[in-house]
Scaffold this motif. Structure first.
Motif, PDB file in Angstrom:
ATOM      1  N   TYR A  40      -3.276  -6.313 -32.824  1.00 27.66           N
ATOM      2  CA  TYR A  40      -3.986  -5.263 -32.091  1.00 27.66           C
ATOM      3  C   TYR A  40      -2.987  -4.277 -31.491  1.00 27.66           C
ATOM      4  CZ  TYR A  40      -7.165  -3.074 -28.724  1.00 27.66           C
ATOM      5  OH  TYR A  40      -7.899  -2.173 -28.005  1.00 27.66           O
ATOM      6  N   ILE A  41      -1.968  -4.804 -30.821  1.00 28.22           N
ATOM      7  CA  ILE A  41      -0.939  -3.955 -30.198  1.00 28.22           C
ATOM      8  C   ILE A  41      -0.266  -3.087 -31.258  1.00 28.22           C
ATOM      9  CG2 ILE A  41       1.309  -4.000 -29.033  1.00 28.22           C
ATOM     10  CD1 ILE A  41       0.212  -6.615 -27.605  1.00 28.22           C
ATOM     11  N   ALA A  42       0.096  -3.697 -32.385  1.00 25.79           N
ATOM     12  CA  ALA A  42       0.753  -2.949 -33.463  1.00 25.79           C
ATOM     13  C   ALA A  42      -0.157  -1.851 -34.004  1.00 25.79           C
ATOM     14  CB  ALA A  42       1.154  -3.910 -34.588  1.00 25.79           C
ATOM     15  N   LYS A  43      -1.441  -2.132 -34.135  1.00 23.79           N
ATOM     16  CA  LYS A  43      -2.390  -1.132 -34.651  1.00 23.79           C
ATOM     17  C   LYS A  43      -2.535   0.040 -33.685  1.00 23.79           C
ATOM     18  CE  LYS A  43      -5.490   0.160 -37.719  1.00 23.79           C
ATOM     19  NZ  LYS A  43      -5.078   0.575 -39.054  1.00 23.79           N
ATOM     20  N   VAL A  44      -2.622  -0.243 -32.396  1.00 18.65           N
ATOM     21  CA  VAL A  44      -2.721   0.844 -31.408  1.00 18.65           C
ATOM     22  C   VAL A  44      -1.452   1.693 -31.449  1.00 18.65           C
ATOM     23  CG1 VAL A  44      -2.913   1.425 -28.950  1.00 18.65           C
ATOM     24  CG2 VAL A  44      -4.343  -0.383 -29.914  1.00 18.65           C
ATOM     25  N   LYS A  45      -0.292   1.059 -31.514  1.00 20.49           N
ATOM     26  CA  LYS A  45       0.973   1.806 -31.593  1.00 20.49           C
ATOM     27  C   LYS A  45       0.977   2.702 -32.825  1.00 20.49           C
ATOM     28  CE  LYS A  45       4.007  -1.413 -29.147  1.00 20.49           C
ATOM     29  NZ  LYS A  45       5.134  -2.371 -29.265  1.00 20.49           N
ATOM     30  N   GLN A  46       0.535   2.159 -33.962  1.00 20.85           N
ATOM     31  CA  GLN A  46       0.490   2.935 -35.207  1.00 20.85           C
ATOM     32  C   GLN A  46      -0.426   4.147 -35.050  1.00 20.85           C
ATOM     33  OE1 GLN A  46      -1.638   1.014 -38.327  1.00 20.85           O
ATOM     34  NE2 GLN A  46      -1.451   2.749 -39.710  1.00 20.85           N
ATOM     35  N   LEU A  47      -1.600   3.939 -34.461  1.00 25.87           N
ATOM     36  CA  LEU A  47      -2.545   5.040 -34.294  1.00 25.87           C
ATOM     37  C   LEU A  47      -2.037   6.082 -33.302  1.00 25.87           C
ATOM     38  CD1 LEU A  47      -5.869   3.007 -34.353  1.00 25.87           C
ATOM     39  CD2 LEU A  47      -4.962   4.491 -36.152  1.00 25.87           C
TER      40      LEU A  47
ATOM     41  N   GLU B 169       1.145   6.841 -32.914  1.00 28.57           N
ATOM     42  CA  GLU B 169       2.159   7.596 -33.648  1.00 28.57           C
ATOM     43  C   GLU B 169       1.530   8.630 -34.567  1.00 28.57           C
ATOM     44  OE1 GLU B 169       4.730   4.862 -35.683  1.00 28.57           O
ATOM     45  OE2 GLU B 169       5.290   3.852 -33.825  1.00 28.57           O
ATOM     46  N   VAL B 170       0.467   8.233 -35.248  1.00 29.30           N
ATOM     47  CA  VAL B 170      -0.233   9.156 -36.143  1.00 29.30           C
ATOM     48  C   VAL B 170      -0.816  10.321 -35.341  1.00 29.30           C
ATOM     49  CG1 VAL B 170      -2.265   9.404 -37.641  1.00 29.30           C
ATOM     50  CG2 VAL B 170      -0.742   7.445 -37.899  1.00 29.30           C
ATOM     51  N   ALA B 171      -1.352  10.028 -34.171  1.00 27.71           N
ATOM     52  CA  ALA B 171      -1.960  11.061 -33.330  1.00 27.71           C
ATOM     53  C   ALA B 171      -0.938  12.041 -32.792  1.00 27.71           C
ATOM     54  CB  ALA B 171      -2.710  10.418 -32.174  1.00 27.71           C
ATOM     55  N   SER B 172       0.305  11.585 -32.606  1.00 27.09           N
ATOM     56  CA  SER B 172       1.301  12.458 -32.003  1.00 27.09           C
ATOM     57  C   SER B 172       2.020  13.311 -33.052  1.00 27.09           C
ATOM     58  CB  SER B 172       2.329  11.624 -31.223  1.00 27.09           C
ATOM     59  OG  SER B 172       3.054  10.785 -32.097  1.00 27.09           O
ATOM     60  N   THR B 173       1.698  13.122 -34.332  1.00 26.34           N
ATOM     61  CA  THR B 173       2.363  13.937 -35.357  1.00 26.34           C
ATOM     62  C   THR B 173       1.498  15.101 -35.772  1.00 26.34           C
ATOM     63  OG1 THR B 173       1.496  12.529 -37.128  1.00 26.34           O
ATOM     64  CG2 THR B 173       3.721  12.059 -36.304  1.00 26.34           C
TER      65      THR B 173
ATOM     66  N   LYS C 276      -4.897   1.732 -23.491  1.00 22.30           N
ATOM     67  CA  LYS C 276      -4.407   2.888 -24.256  1.00 22.30           C
ATOM     68  C   LYS C 276      -5.345   3.214 -25.420  1.00 22.30           C
ATOM     69  CE  LYS C 276       0.455   2.413 -23.116  1.00 22.30           C
ATOM     70  NZ  LYS C 276       1.833   2.260 -23.599  1.00 22.30           N
ATOM     71  N   ALA C 277      -5.951   2.189 -25.993  1.00 23.31           N
ATOM     72  CA  ALA C 277      -6.857   2.405 -27.128  1.00 23.31           C
ATOM     73  C   ALA C 277      -8.061   3.249 -26.733  1.00 23.31           C
ATOM     74  CB  ALA C 277      -7.315   1.068 -27.697  1.00 23.31           C
ATOM     75  N   LYS C 278      -8.423   3.217 -25.470  1.00 23.79           N
ATOM     76  CA  LYS C 278      -9.564   4.014 -24.992  1.00 23.79           C
ATOM     77  C   LYS C 278      -9.283   5.511 -25.071  1.00 23.79           C
ATOM     78  CE  LYS C 278     -11.095   0.464 -21.749  1.00 23.79           C
ATOM     79  NZ  LYS C 278     -11.266   0.131 -20.327  1.00 23.79           N
ATOM     80  N   PHE C 279      -7.999   5.870 -25.177  1.00 23.11           N
ATOM     81  CA  PHE C 279      -7.616   7.276 -25.165  1.00 23.11           C
ATOM     82  C   PHE C 279      -7.071   7.751 -26.511  1.00 23.11           C
ATOM     83  CE2 PHE C 279      -7.352   5.673 -20.827  1.00 23.11           C
ATOM     84  CZ  PHE C 279      -8.230   6.540 -20.211  1.00 23.11           C
ATOM     85  N   LEU C 280      -7.427   7.032 -27.568  1.00 27.79           N
ATOM     86  CA  LEU C 280      -7.057   7.511 -28.894  1.00 27.79           C
ATOM     87  C   LEU C 280      -7.853   8.776 -29.182  1.00 27.79           C
ATOM     88  CD1 LEU C 280      -6.946   4.132 -30.839  1.00 27.79           C
ATOM     89  CD2 LEU C 280      -4.998   5.585 -30.262  1.00 27.79           C
ATOM     90  N   PRO C 281      -7.305   9.668 -29.999  1.00 29.54           N
ATOM     91  CA  PRO C 281      -7.999  10.936 -30.247  1.00 29.54           C
ATOM     92  C   PRO C 281      -9.329  10.736 -30.971  1.00 29.54           C
ATOM     93  CG  PRO C 281      -6.131  10.689 -31.720  1.00 29.54           C
ATOM     94  CD  PRO C 281      -6.046   9.565 -30.727  1.00 29.54           C
TER      95      PRO C 281
END
Length: 88
Positions: A75-82, A84-88, A13-18
């Motif tokens: 790591y998992i928590a950081k990806v989840k946080q990012l 959430e930020v991307a979806s707002t 999932k981290a590969k698809f962060l904005p």
């Protein structure tokens, strides 16, 4: 879900962060990923003329001492946080 499987899922999932994801966040993920997969940092700090590699080394060094499971969880928590930020 086992921690190892969840970690792999979030690594994908981290590969698809904005593209707007901050470099500092990417470096934090890098450091946690390396700590979770390799363990303690095992290389010398790159020289002044390799700023990207030096920043990556510093990010990994910053999480030195975390056990594998703790690094995976962070790591998992950081990806989840990012995400959430991307979806707002």
């Amino acid at each position: 879900m086992a921690l190892q499987e969840e970690f792999k899922e979030y690594a994908e999932k981290a590969k698809f962060l904005p593209p707007t994801t901050k470099d500092s966040d990417k470096l934090a993920l890098y450091g946690l990923y390396k700590q979770a997969t390799v363990g303690a940092i095992n290389t010398n700090r790159p020289g002044f003329f390799s700023p990207t590699e030096r920043a990556k080394w510093d990010a990994w060094k910053a999480v030195e001492g975390k056990i594998k499971e703790e690094a995976m969880t962070d790591y998992i928590a950081k990806v989840k946080q990012l995400q959430e930020v991307a979806s707002t």
